[in-house]
Motif scaffolding. Structure first.
Motif, PDB file in Angstrom:
ATOM      1  N   VAL A 147      -2.206   5.521  35.448  1.00  0.00           N
ATOM      2  CA  VAL A 147      -1.339   4.345  35.483  1.00  0.00           C
ATOM      3  C   VAL A 147      -0.396   4.490  36.674  1.00  0.00           C
ATOM      4  CG1 VAL A 147       0.460   3.051  34.259  1.00  0.00           C
ATOM      5  CG2 VAL A 147      -1.471   4.009  32.989  1.00  0.00           C
ATOM      6  N   ALA A 148      -0.132   3.375  37.367  1.00  0.00           N
ATOM      7  CA  ALA A 148       0.858   3.345  38.449  1.00  0.00           C
ATOM      8  C   ALA A 148       2.080   2.570  37.978  1.00  0.00           C
ATOM      9  CB  ALA A 148       0.273   2.696  39.690  1.00  0.00           C
ATOM     10  N   LEU A 149       3.271   3.167  38.143  1.00  0.00           N
ATOM     11  CA  LEU A 149       4.524   2.501  37.789  1.00  0.00           C
ATOM     12  C   LEU A 149       5.336   2.256  39.056  1.00  0.00           C
ATOM     13  CD1 LEU A 149       4.007   4.912  35.385  1.00  0.00           C
ATOM     14  CD2 LEU A 149       5.728   3.469  34.320  1.00  0.00           C
ATOM     15  N   ARG A 164      -4.776  -3.785  44.414  1.00  0.00           N
ATOM     16  CA  ARG A 164      -6.102  -3.573  45.004  1.00  0.00           C
ATOM     17  C   ARG A 164      -6.483  -2.098  44.948  1.00  0.00           C
ATOM     18  NH1 ARG A 164      -6.838  -6.651  50.684  1.00  0.00           N
ATOM     19  NH2 ARG A 164      -8.995  -6.013  50.280  1.00  0.00           N
ATOM     20  N   SER A 165      -5.558  -1.218  45.312  1.00  0.00           N
ATOM     21  CA  SER A 165      -5.837   0.220  45.270  1.00  0.00           C
ATOM     22  C   SER A 165      -6.061   0.689  43.835  1.00  0.00           C
ATOM     23  CB  SER A 165      -4.681   0.998  45.906  1.00  0.00           C
ATOM     24  OG  SER A 165      -4.563   0.707  47.274  1.00  0.00           O
ATOM     25  N   ALA A 166      -5.269   0.159  42.912  1.00  0.00           N
ATOM     26  CA  ALA A 166      -5.418   0.552  41.507  1.00  0.00           C
ATOM     27  C   ALA A 166      -6.806   0.189  40.987  1.00  0.00           C
ATOM     28  CB  ALA A 166      -4.338  -0.126  40.668  1.00  0.00           C
ATOM     29  N   GLU A 167      -7.299  -0.972  41.380  1.00  0.00           N
ATOM     30  CA  GLU A 167      -8.640  -1.368  40.946  1.00  0.00           C
ATOM     31  C   GLU A 167      -9.696  -0.464  41.581  1.00  0.00           C
ATOM     32  OE1 GLU A 167     -11.309  -5.366  40.419  1.00  0.00           O
ATOM     33  OE2 GLU A 167     -10.087  -5.214  42.236  1.00  0.00           O
ATOM     34  N   VAL A 168      -9.567  -0.210  42.879  1.00  0.00           N
ATOM     35  CA  VAL A 168     -10.558   0.609  43.585  1.00  0.00           C
ATOM     36  C   VAL A 168     -10.620   2.018  43.000  1.00  0.00           C
ATOM     37  CG1 VAL A 168     -11.051   1.747  45.782  1.00  0.00           C
ATOM     38  CG2 VAL A 168     -10.480  -0.691  45.732  1.00  0.00           C
ATOM     39  N   PHE A 169      -9.453   2.594  42.684  1.00  0.00           N
ATOM     40  CA  PHE A 169      -9.422   3.992  42.242  1.00  0.00           C
ATOM     41  C   PHE A 169      -9.352   4.141  40.726  1.00  0.00           C
ATOM     42  CE2 PHE A 169      -7.548   4.291  46.616  1.00  0.00           C
ATOM     43  CZ  PHE A 169      -8.671   4.877  47.184  1.00  0.00           C
ATOM     44  N   GLY A 170      -9.576   3.052  40.001  1.00  0.00           N
ATOM     45  CA  GLY A 170      -9.791   3.137  38.565  1.00  0.00           C
ATOM     46  C   GLY A 170      -8.557   3.332  37.708  1.00  0.00           C
ATOM     47  N   ALA A 171      -7.404   2.800  38.132  1.00  0.00           N
ATOM     48  CA  ALA A 171      -6.207   2.909  37.296  1.00  0.00           C
ATOM     49  C   ALA A 171      -6.317   1.966  36.103  1.00  0.00           C
ATOM     50  CB  ALA A 171      -4.955   2.583  38.108  1.00  0.00           C
ATOM     51  N   ARG A 172      -5.754   2.377  34.995  1.00  0.00           N
ATOM     52  CA  ARG A 172      -5.775   1.550  33.791  1.00  0.00           C
ATOM     53  C   ARG A 172      -4.853   0.338  33.941  1.00  0.00           C
ATOM     54  NH1 ARG A 172      -6.918   3.205  28.622  1.00  0.00           N
ATOM     55  NH2 ARG A 172      -8.638   4.289  29.667  1.00  0.00           N
ATOM     56  N   ALA A 173      -3.701   0.523  34.603  1.00  0.00           N
ATOM     57  CA  ALA A 173      -2.747  -0.573  34.746  1.00  0.00           C
ATOM     58  C   ALA A 173      -1.762  -0.260  35.855  1.00  0.00           C
ATOM     59  CB  ALA A 173      -2.001  -0.809  33.428  1.00  0.00           C
ATOM     60  N   VAL A 174      -1.124  -1.311  36.347  1.00  0.00           N
ATOM     61  CA  VAL A 174       0.047  -1.210  37.214  1.00  0.00           C
ATOM     62  C   VAL A 174       1.217  -1.781  36.429  1.00  0.00           C
ATOM     63  CG1 VAL A 174       1.142  -1.967  39.364  1.00  0.00           C
ATOM     64  CG2 VAL A 174      -1.302  -1.380  39.326  1.00  0.00           C
ATOM     65  N   VAL A 175       2.335  -1.055  36.420  1.00  0.00           N
ATOM     66  CA  VAL A 175       3.497  -1.448  35.616  1.00  0.00           C
ATOM     67  C   VAL A 175       4.685  -1.672  36.545  1.00  0.00           C
ATOM     68  CG1 VAL A 175       5.029  -0.796  33.724  1.00  0.00           C
ATOM     69  CG2 VAL A 175       2.630  -0.059  33.698  1.00  0.00           C
ATOM     70  N   PRO A 200      -4.948  -4.973  35.113  1.00  0.00           N
ATOM     71  CA  PRO A 200      -3.744  -5.291  34.350  1.00  0.00           C
ATOM     72  C   PRO A 200      -2.462  -5.015  35.121  1.00  0.00           C
ATOM     73  CG  PRO A 200      -5.325  -4.181  32.941  1.00  0.00           C
ATOM     74  CD  PRO A 200      -5.873  -4.117  34.345  1.00  0.00           C
ATOM     75  N   TYR A 201      -1.600  -6.023  35.174  1.00  0.00           N
ATOM     76  CA  TYR A 201      -0.285  -5.915  35.805  1.00  0.00           C
ATOM     77  C   TYR A 201       0.746  -6.208  34.726  1.00  0.00           C
ATOM     78  CZ  TYR A 201       3.653  -6.902  38.963  1.00  0.00           C
ATOM     79  OH  TYR A 201       4.884  -6.899  39.588  1.00  0.00           O
ATOM     80  N   LEU A 202       1.367  -5.151  34.220  1.00  0.00           N
ATOM     81  CA  LEU A 202       2.301  -5.259  33.110  1.00  0.00           C
ATOM     82  C   LEU A 202       3.723  -5.228  33.637  1.00  0.00           C
ATOM     83  CD1 LEU A 202       0.604  -2.622  30.772  1.00  0.00           C
ATOM     84  CD2 LEU A 202       0.004  -5.029  31.082  1.00  0.00           C
ATOM     85  N   ARG A 203       4.577  -6.073  33.095  1.00  0.00           N
ATOM     86  CA  ARG A 203       5.978  -6.089  33.516  1.00  0.00           C
ATOM     87  C   ARG A 203       6.847  -5.778  32.312  1.00  0.00           C
ATOM     88  NH1 ARG A 203       7.301 -11.359  35.762  1.00  0.00           N
ATOM     89  NH2 ARG A 203       9.127 -10.328  36.678  1.00  0.00           N
ATOM     90  N   VAL A 204       7.713  -4.788  32.473  1.00  0.00           N
ATOM     91  CA  VAL A 204       8.518  -4.284  31.377  1.00  0.00           C
ATOM     92  C   VAL A 204       9.997  -4.485  31.686  1.00  0.00           C
ATOM     93  CG1 VAL A 204       6.784  -2.583  30.716  1.00  0.00           C
ATOM     94  CG2 VAL A 204       8.569  -1.942  32.348  1.00  0.00           C
ATOM     95  N   THR A 205      10.797  -4.471  30.650  1.00  0.00           N
ATOM     96  CA  THR A 205      12.233  -4.655  30.820  1.00  0.00           C
ATOM     97  C   THR A 205      12.912  -3.384  31.309  1.00  0.00           C
ATOM     98  OG1 THR A 205      12.231  -6.310  29.061  1.00  0.00           O
ATOM     99  CG2 THR A 205      14.360  -5.340  29.632  1.00  0.00           C
ATOM    100  N   ASN A 206      12.433  -2.242  30.836  1.00  0.00           N
ATOM    101  CA  ASN A 206      13.088  -0.965  31.131  1.00  0.00           C
ATOM    102  C   ASN A 206      12.032   0.055  31.533  1.00  0.00           C
ATOM    103  OD1 ASN A 206      14.213   1.762  30.599  1.00  0.00           O
ATOM    104  ND2 ASN A 206      16.009   0.627  29.889  1.00  0.00           N
ATOM    105  N   ARG A 292      -7.687  10.438  41.228  1.00  0.00           N
ATOM    106  CA  ARG A 292      -9.078  10.279  40.847  1.00  0.00           C
ATOM    107  C   ARG A 292      -9.888  11.513  41.174  1.00  0.00           C
ATOM    108  NH1 ARG A 292     -13.251   5.905  43.387  1.00  0.00           N
ATOM    109  NH2 ARG A 292     -13.094   7.354  45.135  1.00  0.00           N
ATOM    110  N   ALA A 293      -9.542  12.177  42.269  1.00  0.00           N
ATOM    111  CA  ALA A 293     -10.292  13.352  42.690  1.00  0.00           C
ATOM    112  C   ALA A 293     -10.156  14.499  41.708  1.00  0.00           C
ATOM    113  CB  ALA A 293      -9.823  13.792  44.076  1.00  0.00           C
ATOM    114  N   ARG A 294      -9.058  14.533  40.956  1.00  0.00           N
ATOM    115  CA  ARG A 294      -8.869  15.645  40.003  1.00  0.00           C
ATOM    116  C   ARG A 294      -9.904  15.581  38.882  1.00  0.00           C
ATOM    117  NH1 ARG A 294      -4.797  14.122  35.292  1.00  0.00           N
ATOM    118  NH2 ARG A 294      -5.570  12.020  34.981  1.00  0.00           N
ATOM    119  N   ARG A 295     -10.255  14.330  38.482  1.00  0.00           N
ATOM    120  CA  ARG A 295     -11.246  14.143  37.438  1.00  0.00           C
ATOM    121  C   ARG A 295     -11.582  12.669  37.345  1.00  0.00           C
ATOM    122  NH1 ARG A 295     -10.828  16.290  31.162  1.00  0.00           N
ATOM    123  NH2 ARG A 295     -12.635  15.189  30.336  1.00  0.00           N
ATOM    124  N   PRO A 296     -12.880  12.277  37.330  1.00  0.00           N
ATOM    125  CA  PRO A 296     -13.223  10.858  37.255  1.00  0.00           C
ATOM    126  C   PRO A 296     -12.675  10.224  35.980  1.00  0.00           C
ATOM    127  CG  PRO A 296     -15.153  12.175  37.832  1.00  0.00           C
ATOM    128  CD  PRO A 296     -14.076  13.130  37.432  1.00  0.00           C
TER     129      PRO A 296
END
Length: 298
Positions: A147-149, A164-175, A200-206, A292-296
């Motif tokens: 996940v990227a925050l 775009r990078s999150a999709e290419v490298f297989g992130a579950r979500a951007v927050v 997924p692009y999630l927006r949180v309050t905190n 991603r390189a650490r483990r698919p």
């Protein structure tokens, strides 16, 4: 195509112009600001009710997303031909939304004049991906999501590039943050080049609470900081057996002190030369690749 003729708005080019009213001229800047806010479909202090996406790729991918709730589709004849050729379908029949045909010289979508719309604009409601703990929860013991925050990253072009990078490298979500973050807009969608519809692009309050929630789900949380004690490759390798959250700060400001204190580790991206800084979207691409390189991903 099928012989339909686009309906162009009637333009009276030879109308007599009235003398400008000085009082009205003084009011125009405020009126333009209000009009721009209305064009984004935004209530004062609130999220957008509807947004305008623009550009052929962003509009095409939004039309193909069944989760979208679309209201209006504005197209020039050339844009319609390109979309229908690419999709091999009549747009009105496939998507149930009749395009409103536009003169390229009088494109009526309420967009910023600098927007490169390519003759295509779509009014739609923002996506709702659901709750953070549901989207980011590991699906089983072998699932190690990433996940990227984003800590107060407000530039839509940077956030779009991160998606775009999150999709290419297989992130579950951007927050990102609901306030002091980048809302879903046409500029963000165009920078994401379609990734907004799938990533997924999630927006949180905190953001601190989001980090704590992820840690409760078993995530190792690594903050990106140029003064970090570990190189990003070493930091991600050390967390190879856990779900991973990478936290990125705004350009210039970096991570806030509270955010830094919540991270399990701080990591840096090594530079080969004296220029030791990347913008946030490039840093995200490098870090997500290292993760991603650490483990698919599962």
């Amino acid at each position: 195509m099928d012989g339909r003729r686009p309906s162009h708005p009637v333009i009276c080019e030879h109308q007599e112009m009235a003398e400008p009213d000085p009082a009205r001229a003084r009011r125009r800047p405020a009126a333009r600001r209000a009009s721009a806010a209305d064009a984004r479909g935004r209530r004062p202090g609130g999220d957008a009710e509807t947004i305008w996406l623009f550009g052929l790729h962003a509009v095409r991918d939004a039309l193909c997303n069944p989760a979208r709730r679309n209201a209006r589709l504005l197209l020039t004849r050339n844009a319609r031909q390109r979309l229908e050729t690419e999709l091999e379908a009549d747009l009105a029949e496939r998507f149930g939304l009749e395009p409103e045909m536009q003169d390229p010289r009088r494109f009526s979508a309420p967009l910023d004049p600098a927007s490169v719309h390519q003759g295509a604009a779509l009014e739609t409601r923002p996506l709702d991906w659901g709750a953070l703990d549901k989207i980011c929860a590991p699906r089983n013991a072998e699932d190690l999501p990433r996940v990227a925050l984003l800590d107060r990253v407000t530039d839509p072009h940077n956030v779009g590039a991160v998606l775009r990078s999150a999709e290419v490298f297989g992130a579950r979500a951007v927050v990102g943050l609901r306030r002091h973050g980048a809302p879903e807009t046409g500029a963000l969608a165009k920078a994401a080049s379609g990734a907004l519809e799938r990533q997924p692009y999630l927006r949180v309050t905190n953001l601190g609470e989001a980090i704590t929630t992820l840690q409760g789900l078993g995530y190792a949380v690594i903050g990106l900081d140029e003064r970090g004690a570990l190189d990003i490759q070493d930091a991600t390798a050390a967390a190879a057996d856990a779900p991973l959250a990478l936290v990125f700060g705004a350009e210039g400001a970096g991570l806030r002190e509270k955010t830094r204190g919540l991270c399990d580790a701080l990591a840096r991206i090594e530079s080969a030369g004296p220029f030791a800084s990347l913008n946030v979207s490039n840093a995200a691409a490098v870090a997500l690749f290292a993760a991603r390189a650490r483990r698919p991903a599962s």
